[in-house]
Enzyme design. Structure first.
Site, mmCIF file in Angstrom:
data_model
loop_
_atom_site.group_PDB
_atom_site.id
_atom_site.type_symbol
_atom_site.label_atom_id
_atom_site.label_comp_id
_atom_site.label_asym_id
_atom_site.label_seq_id
_atom_site.Cartn_x
_atom_site.Cartn_y
_atom_site.Cartn_z
ATOM 1 N N ASN A 7 0.876 -1.178 0.000
ATOM 2 C CA ASN A 7 0.000 0.000 0.000
ATOM 3 C C ASN A 7 0.911 1.225 0.000
ATOM 4 O O ASN A 7 1.505 1.569 1.025
ATOM 5 C CB ASN A 7 -0.870 -0.053 1.269
ATOM 6 C CG ASN A 7 -1.763 1.163 1.388
ATOM 7 O OD1 ASN A 7 -1.746 2.057 0.537
ATOM 8 N ND2 ASN A 7 -2.545 1.204 2.460
ATOM 9 N N ARG A 98 -2.696 -2.246 -3.319
ATOM 10 C CA ARG A 98 -3.878 -1.425 -3.080
ATOM 11 C C ARG A 98 -3.858 -0.267 -4.078
ATOM 12 O O ARG A 98 -2.904 0.500 -4.131
ATOM 13 C CB ARG A 98 -3.849 -0.865 -1.664
ATOM 14 C CG ARG A 98 -5.047 0.022 -1.439
ATOM 15 C CD ARG A 98 -4.900 0.866 -0.216
ATOM 16 N NE ARG A 98 -6.072 1.706 -0.061
ATOM 17 C CZ ARG A 98 -6.064 2.874 0.561
ATOM 18 N NH1 ARG A 98 -4.957 3.335 1.085
ATOM 19 N NH2 ARG A 98 -7.167 3.564 0.656
ATOM 20 N N HIS A 187 -13.172 2.868 0.690
ATOM 21 C CA HIS A 187 -13.107 1.846 1.752
ATOM 22 C C HIS A 187 -13.763 0.528 1.300
ATOM 23 O O HIS A 187 -14.219 -0.253 2.130
ATOM 24 C CB HIS A 187 -13.847 2.309 3.029
ATOM 25 C CG HIS A 187 -13.195 3.425 3.774
ATOM 26 N ND1 HIS A 187 -13.926 4.363 4.461
ATOM 27 C CD2 HIS A 187 -11.904 3.740 3.970
ATOM 28 C CE1 HIS A 187 -13.117 5.233 5.033
ATOM 29 N NE2 HIS A 187 -11.864 4.871 4.746
ATOM 30 N N ARG A 248 -12.449 15.986 8.148
ATOM 31 C CA ARG A 248 -13.264 16.312 6.964
ATOM 32 C C ARG A 248 -14.699 16.617 7.359
ATOM 33 O O ARG A 248 -15.242 15.976 8.271
ATOM 34 C CB ARG A 248 -13.272 15.129 5.981
ATOM 35 C CG ARG A 248 -11.939 14.889 5.345
ATOM 36 C CD ARG A 248 -11.975 13.658 4.442
ATOM 37 N NE ARG A 248 -10.806 12.831 4.711
ATOM 38 C CZ ARG A 248 -10.706 11.553 4.411
ATOM 39 N NH1 ARG A 248 -11.692 10.911 3.831
ATOM 40 N NH2 ARG A 248 -9.607 10.887 4.705
ATOM 41 N N GLU A 393 -8.058 -5.044 5.488
ATOM 42 C CA GLU A 393 -8.013 -4.772 4.052
ATOM 43 C C GLU A 393 -6.874 -5.539 3.379
ATOM 44 O O GLU A 393 -7.005 -5.981 2.247
ATOM 45 C CB GLU A 393 -7.872 -3.258 3.828
ATOM 46 C CG GLU A 393 -9.158 -2.535 4.177
ATOM 47 C CD GLU A 393 -8.964 -1.057 4.485
ATOM 48 O OE1 GLU A 393 -8.387 -0.754 5.551
ATOM 49 O OE2 GLU A 393 -9.390 -0.225 3.684
#
Ligand code: AMP
Length: 415
Positions: A7, A98, A187, A248, A393
């Site tokens: 990743n 990823r 996600h 955010r 993940e």
């Protein structure tokens, strides 16, 4: 098979070496052998961290200026005669990467060929801050491990099953044609993993379940998963939409930002920073984006920390009701991510009000604190089950890589 999972971000490489095959996927007995990461790439003291499972953590701070050197360093740690978990690099049979954005081109993982790489490059304008680094990581790994298959696993792919009325925005349709403006969702590997895993734990098929998954970390998103397909998700064209997050805003009347830009004389990059870096839990509390610190401050009576947590939970509740409505029912609610897995107070508040809305049963979360690793936190007679499932993940990336190599199909079996 030993699979390297990579990743790559702008200044970091995270990796895991995972042992898995078709049988261990079915029995959930695949395992991580070691993890390694390099952070602060491009600086004079980059941070290397390597940990074989069950072994000692190794740390170092050499100067690492580029991703290829970082990956090479990690590969040599995995194969190190004293700390390593493999005899040589030849033991690595494939690499799973990823990739953040697959646009509309990828609804599942893909073995990387020159044609697939070209298509991933075409998605760069949809994720200019992420895809270029993912691609750079792939190129470096392909040079260092040239003889093995490389597989791309996309964050967006799982949500490609959304119907058009869920992914289109109420903008002139020509903008979708011209600039591919639509909801993509992110996600995806996390939502996919926890929905798969909860069905496995319940010993049932996802074809029978209507699941809402809540990935609550620094970035937060939710997904409505009806009979194994994502039919809606809260993040949109970018990961800014939806839930309130660490820094955010999440959902916001778009006119607000136009108004602020005019009033505060903000340019595009300042507005972008305001929405992505200075808002959310951090912006509202004025204290931190970290839920642990906010819970601590709220306990000590800080009302802005309390407000930030209340807003965070309230928005999750609204999305649960929306998604239960679009699915006509809810069987399982799953919490995951740093906050979802570890913050029973927030999960409890959300789960309790959800169960209150549907029935007067109390949730078991009121008694159990904190939840165990994988844990059903609802009472048996509640209107839906509530689970905490730690996400993984990297495992999904390794599993897709193995399935693609061995069967040509990355899709999991019907569990
Ligand atoms: P992630 O992005 O999934 O690593 O999640 C990061 C967030 O999880 C942090 O910002 C924290 O707010 C939250 N978190 C991690 N551990 C805990 C904990 N023990 N209690 C509450 N929140 C936590």
């Amino acid at each position: 098979m030993k699979i390297l999972v990579l990743n790559c971000g702008s200044s970091s490489v995270k990796s895991q070496l995972i042992e898995t095959d078709l049988e261990s996927i079915e029995t959930n007995s695949d395992r991580t052998l070691a993890c390694g990461s390099v952070e602060k790439i491009g600086m004079t003291s980059s941070v290397v961290r390597y940990e074989p499972v069950g072994g000692e953590v190794f740390k170092d701070t050499p100067e690492i200026l580029e991703h290829k050197v970082a990956i090479d360093r990690l590969l040599h740690l995995y194969a190190d005669p004293t700390r390593g978990v493999i005899r040589s690099l030849a033991d690595i049979e494939a690499v799973g990467h990823r990739i953040v954005h697959g646009g509309e081109k990828f609804s599942q993982s893909a073995a990387i060929t020159p044609e697939i790489l070209k298509q991933i490059e075409e998605c760069v304008e949809l994720a200019p801050l992420h895809n270029p680094h993912n691609i750079r990581g792939y190129r470096a790994a392909a040079e260092l491990l040239p003889g093995v298959p490389h597989v791309a696993v996309f964050d967006t792919a799982f949500h490609q099953t959304m119907p058009d009325y869920a992914f289109m925005y109420g903008l002139p349709r020509i903008l979708y044609k011209r600039h591919a403006i639509r909801r993509y969702g992110f996600h995806g590997t996390s939502h996919r993993y926890v929905s798969y895993r909860v069905a496995q734990l319940l010993n049932t098929s996802r074809e029978k379940l209507r699941i809402i998954t809540c990935h609550l970390g620094n970035g937060c998103s939710m997904a409505a998963i009806k009979f194994r397909r994502s039919i809606d998700t809260s993040m949109g064209f970018t990961p800014l939409e939806g839930l309130m997050m660490g820094t955010r805003t999440g959902d916001l009347d778009p006119a607000v930002i136009l108004h602020i830009m005019a009033k505060e004389d903000l340019g595009l990059s300042e507005a972008n920073a305001l929405l992505n870096k200075h808002s959310g839990l951090y912006g509202v509390s004025g204290i931190s984006n970290d839920m642990r610190e906010l819970e601590e401050s709220a306990r000590e009576g800080d009302r802005h920390a309390r407000l930030a947590i209340d807003m965070f939970c309230y928005r999750i509740k609204k999305y649960i009701a929306r998604y239960a409505a679009v699915m006509n029912r809810l069987d399982v609610l799953v919490f995951t991510g740093g906050i979802g897995e570890n913050s029973p107070r927030s999960a409890r508040s959300v789960a309790r009000s959800w169960t209150f809305w549907a029935s007067s049963h109390r949730t078991r979360t009121e008694r159990r604190h904190p939840p165990r690793q994988e844990d059903c936190i609802s009472c048996v007679s509640g209107p839906c089950m509530v689970w905490v499932i730690p996400t993984n993940e990297e495992l999904i990336i390794a599993r897709d890589t193995v399935r693609l190599i061995l069967t040509g199909d990355p899709r999991p079996t019907n569990r």
